[in-house]
Motif scaffolding. Structure first.
Motif, PDB file in Angstrom:
ATOM      1  N   PHE A 157      37.909  42.819  48.468  1.00  0.00           N
ATOM      2  CA  PHE A 157      39.238  43.520  48.238  1.00  0.00           C
ATOM      3  C   PHE A 157      40.257  42.920  49.214  1.00  0.00           C
ATOM      4  O   PHE A 157      41.583  43.029  48.813  1.00  0.00           O
TER       5      PHE A 157
ATOM      6  N   LEU B 216      40.441  39.662  49.770  1.00  0.00           N
ATOM      7  CA  LEU B 216      40.712  38.427  49.063  1.00  0.00           C
ATOM      8  C   LEU B 216      41.584  38.934  47.945  1.00  0.00           C
ATOM      9  O   LEU B 216      42.419  38.023  47.603  1.00  0.00           O
ATOM     10  N   ALA B 217      41.182  39.743  47.230  1.00  0.00           N
ATOM     11  CA  ALA B 217      42.036  40.133  45.969  1.00  0.00           C
ATOM     12  C   ALA B 217      43.215  40.768  46.358  1.00  0.00           C
ATOM     13  O   ALA B 217      44.417  40.241  45.687  1.00  0.00           O
TER      14      ALA B 217
ATOM     15  N   ARG C 164      45.088  39.681  48.881  1.00  0.00           N
ATOM     16  CA  ARG C 164      45.671  38.180  49.165  1.00  0.00           C
ATOM     17  C   ARG C 164      46.200  37.308  47.834  1.00  0.00           C
ATOM     18  O   ARG C 164      47.017  36.823  47.669  1.00  0.00           O
ATOM     19  N   ALA C 165      45.226  37.500  46.885  1.00  0.00           N
ATOM     20  CA  ALA C 165      45.459  36.825  45.614  1.00  0.00           C
ATOM     21  C   ALA C 165      46.414  37.658  44.865  1.00  0.00           C
ATOM     22  O   ALA C 165      46.759  36.788  43.705  1.00  0.00           O
ATOM     23  N   SER C 166      46.755  38.747  44.960  1.00  0.00           N
ATOM     24  CA  SER C 166      47.830  39.429  44.125  1.00  0.00           C
ATOM     25  C   SER C 166      49.084  39.162  44.856  1.00  0.00           C
ATOM     26  O   SER C 166      50.045  39.646  44.245  1.00  0.00           O
ATOM     27  N   GLY C 167      49.208  38.210  45.930  1.00  0.00           N
ATOM     28  CA  GLY C 167      50.367  37.916  46.523  1.00  0.00           C
ATOM     29  C   GLY C 167      51.024  39.046  47.363  1.00  0.00           C
ATOM     30  O   GLY C 167      52.261  38.931  47.626  1.00  0.00           O
ATOM     31  N   LEU C 168      50.169  39.787  47.942  1.00  0.00           N
ATOM     32  CA  LEU C 168      50.675  40.765  48.973  1.00  0.00           C
ATOM     33  C   LEU C 168      50.883  39.976  50.147  1.00  0.00           C
ATOM     34  O   LEU C 168      50.415  38.898  50.511  1.00  0.00           O
ATOM     35  N   ARG C 169      52.156  40.650  51.003  1.00  0.00           N
ATOM     36  CA  ARG C 169      52.116  39.916  52.189  1.00  0.00           C
ATOM     37  C   ARG C 169      50.938  39.916  53.066  1.00  0.00           C
ATOM     38  O   ARG C 169      50.382  40.957  53.152  1.00  0.00           O
TER      39      ARG C 169
END
Ligand SMILES: Nc1ncnc2c1ncn2[C@@H]1O[C@H](COP(=O)(O)OP(=O)(O)OP(=O)(O)O)[C@@H](O)[C@H]1O
Ligand code: SF4
Ligand SMILES: [Mg+2]
Lengths: 326, 323
Positions: B221, B223-224, B226-231
């Motif tokens: 989660f 990685l997920a 980060r992969a969603s573009g969260l800071r």
């Protein structure tokens, strides 16, 4: 065929572990064309996940992208700043991970996890984000979406969780959706539903799907072209409908014999030998210890990826072998 | 939320038998040393038969020990702590000490969390960097040193040798005050005990949080996210930290319990006039009513802390509420 939307060029991603350097992805190249679903197949450990994490530039330490280029719509993602990259992740390229049980944060509600992704890319109020989240849950066909917004991941079934993960990936209508074995950890009946959903959404949202899987049946069903990875490098690239009839790489042939297919009741032949150690991979062709057609040259010389008529193959003997599917 | 309330109620019901068991056991053990009347007779040679009879009636010594336990329990629950064998009411002796103990414990806890959490996060994010190695080594040092030993060393160095800080106690009984005023004097007396206690539990928190964050950062989660573009800030301080903090919450509860259990030793080292110090003196004087009441009070504090810990755990992690 659409224009080239993503090109991975000679990508190398290594993990610098205490045991040694794991060459997880070692010179991978392939292209993705707009609107043309691409499959990436290979045994476990062949580098499928690391390739997709590299595209997003979220390889966790001790992993590092060593070299290569990742061209998205003409721009090299490896040259971008972290901030520019952040605006691409989830907005232009999104991933659905393999295991929905671990890809959602257990401590936050569905609503809060969808909201934060929406608000990471769009300037909207909480209420607008909530409406959008509701819309997304409806889109991925979650029954009773109002109530589900308030749910925590552990209150949902595996299939529902994967739908939420898909909703999150689609929150900002990405160009490219990477689905990394999105059904491996689900029941068979649920698998079919999730695949149906992905197929439907890809045409509805006009996004380009990259389907990562072990399952050749799934490749046949969902993709137009397929990249076969072996031990961190590309063995073969071909249009999906051709590869089942005439594979060029002995590994592809072995892989097709080793995976179950619904339309064919044949005995499965597991690939003999095991996947090589990526710290100290075999010399020459990495497949040579397991290849039935190995010759001296295979042990000494690394086969280049040769491109001919829409296809590519990395094998010294592909022309003479003319492998056939049955 | 209904689930959370039911959970809290269940926890509350669970601590009642624990309280009864601990206090009964203490009662049996302390009374094995002799009943209060005998102890008083031993201390005061010239005691009149009338006084003995009054004592016997007050402590019910003619009745079976279990009955005496219940007499004690009922008066304790009514807030009547009884009379100390050294004279005076128990309540007037120990209530002021509770405040001093909690002051020390609370300050040490607050400091160790305030410093330990950022250090743990930093260490985890900069794994194996020089700073991480330094932090981890100091943490291991603090973690493996006994508190009383560290306390004595600190007194030797800072009070005896460097003469920077007062020796012990909570306040100077008469001028000159440390730092010139009574307020700076209070602070001066706090520095060593708070410093030593902080250092010891700080080490625990830092090490644990570092390990816990390193573990969480490996999860899908993260990685997920980060992969969603969260800071990165959101990924680390919202998702990773919240997931990593559960073991800290548990350990905080445990460490308050341990720290209170260690209070007799630490407070004696620093002559800190708190419950622990009072406890040691009461035990030395065979002052059974004080020992009994102190045990009961410390048990209640520890049980309350446990409940608070469990509640914060359940508040942080929705999965716990199900159970
Ligand atoms: N954090 C890591 N540290 C060290 N090595 C790693 C790490 N992550 C991946 N690897 C190595 O990289 C290689 C490729 O892993 P990857 O996860 O990409 O395989 P995969 O093709 O996705 O397999 P699967 O089908 O099991 O998901 C493996 O050999 C693995 O050992
Ligand atoms: S190069 Fe040689 S070993 Fe490798 S796949 Fe081709 S024939 Fe087999
Ligand atoms: Mg994988």
């Amino acid at each position: 065929m659409g224009e080239e939307i993503l090109r991975v060029e000679n990508l190398k991603t290594y993990f610098f572990t205490e045991a040694g350097v794991v060459k997880a992805v070692d010179g991978v190249s392939f292209s993705v064309y707009e609107g043309e679903p691409l499959g990436i197949v290979g045994e476990t450990g062949s580098g499928k996940t690391v390739t997709s994490l590299s595209i997003m530039r979220i390889v966790p330490p001790p992993g590092k992208i060593i070299s290569g280029r990742i061209i998205y719509r003409g721009e090299d993602l490896l040259e971008k700043s972290e901030d520019e990259m952040r605006k691409i992740r989830g907005k232009k390229i999104a991933i659905v991970f393999q295991d929905p049980n671990s890809s959602l944060d257990p401590l936050f509600t569905v609503e809060s996890q969808l909201n934060e992704v929406i608000m990471a890319h769009l300037k909207v109020t909480k209420q607008e984000a909530r409406n959008r989240a509701l819309e997304l849950l409806k889109m991925v066909r979650i029954p009773d979406p109002e109530a589900r917004l308030k749910a925590y991941p552990h209150e949902l079934s595996g299939g529902m969780r994967q739908r939420v993960a898909i909703a999150r990936a689609l929150a900002n209508e990405p160009d490219i959706l990477i689905a990394d074995e999105p059904t491996t950890n689900l029941d068979v009946t649920i698998q079919a539903q999730i695949i149906e959903l992905l197929k439907e959404l890809q045409s509805k949202l006009k996004m380009t799907l990259i389907m990562i899987t072990h399952d050749m049946g799934l490749v046949a069903e969902t993709t137009k072209r397929v990249v076969v990875l072996y031990a961190g490098s590309v063995a073969e690239i071909a249009p999906t409908n051709e590869i089942f009839k005439s594979m060029r790489h002995p590994y592809t042939a072995a892989l097709l014999k080793a995976v179950p297919r619904i339309d064919r009741r044949k005995e499965l032949k597991p690939i003999p030998g095991s996947i090589p150690n990526l710290i100290d991979p075999p010399s020459g062709c990495r497949f040579h210890p397991r290849c039935p057609y190995v010759i001296q040259r295979c042990i000494e010389e690394v086969p280049e990826l040769e491109f001919t008529d829409q296809r590519a193959v990395a094998c010294h003997r592909w022309k003479e072998l003319s492998l056939k599917g049955e | 939320m209904a689930g959370l309330w039911r959970y809290i109620l269940r926890r509350l019901l669970f601590v009642i038998p624990v309280f009864l068991a601990v206090t009964l056991l203490t009662f049996l053990i302390t009374n094995a040393a002799g009943d209060p009347v005998q102890i008083v007779k031993f201390a005061i040679r010239r005691i009149t038969p009338a006084q003995v009879a009054a004592l016997e009636a007050y402590y019910h010594t003619n009745e079976p020990i279990f009955a005496r336990y219940f007499y004690w329990l009922f008066s304790f629950l009514q807030g009547d702590l009884g009379t100390s064998l050294r004279g005076g009411l128990v309540a007037s002796k120990i209530l002021p000490w509770i405040g001093t103990t909690l002051e020390l414990q609370f300050l040490a806890l607050a400091f160790s969390l305030a410093i330990g959490i950022p250090l743990g996060v930093y260490s985890a994010l900069k794994q194996y960097s020089k700073a991480d190695v330094v932090i981890s080594s100091i943490a291991i040092f603090g973690y493996s040193m006994p508190t009383f030993w560290l306390g004595i060393q600190a007194i030797i160095v800072f009070s005896l040798y460097l003469k920077w800080l007062p020796f012990g106690g909570a306040i100077s009984p008469y001028p000159p005050y440390w730092g010139g005023s009574i307020y700076t004097d209070i602070i001066g007396h706090l520095i060593l005990p708070v410093g030593v206690l902080t250092f010891v539990s700080l080490a625990t928190f830092t090490r644990l949080l570092r390990a816990s964050i390193v573990e969480v950062l490996r999860q899908d989660f993260i990685l997920a996210a980060r992969a969603s573009g969260l800071r990165e800030r959101v990924v680390v301080y919202k998702h990773a930290l919240k997931n990593a903090i559960s073991p800290i919450v548990t350990i905080t509860g445990l460490s308050i319990g341990l720290s209170l259990a260690g209070a007799p030793i630490t407070e004696t080292v620093f002559s800190w006039p708190g419950l622990g110090y009072a406890y040691v003196q009461a035990v030395n004087a065979l002052d059974l009513p004080v020992v009994q009441d102190l045990t009961a009070i410390i048990t209640i504090v520890v049980l309350l802390v446990t409940i608070l810990t469990d509640i914060s755990y359940a508040y942080l992690d929705p999965r716990v509420r199900l159970e």
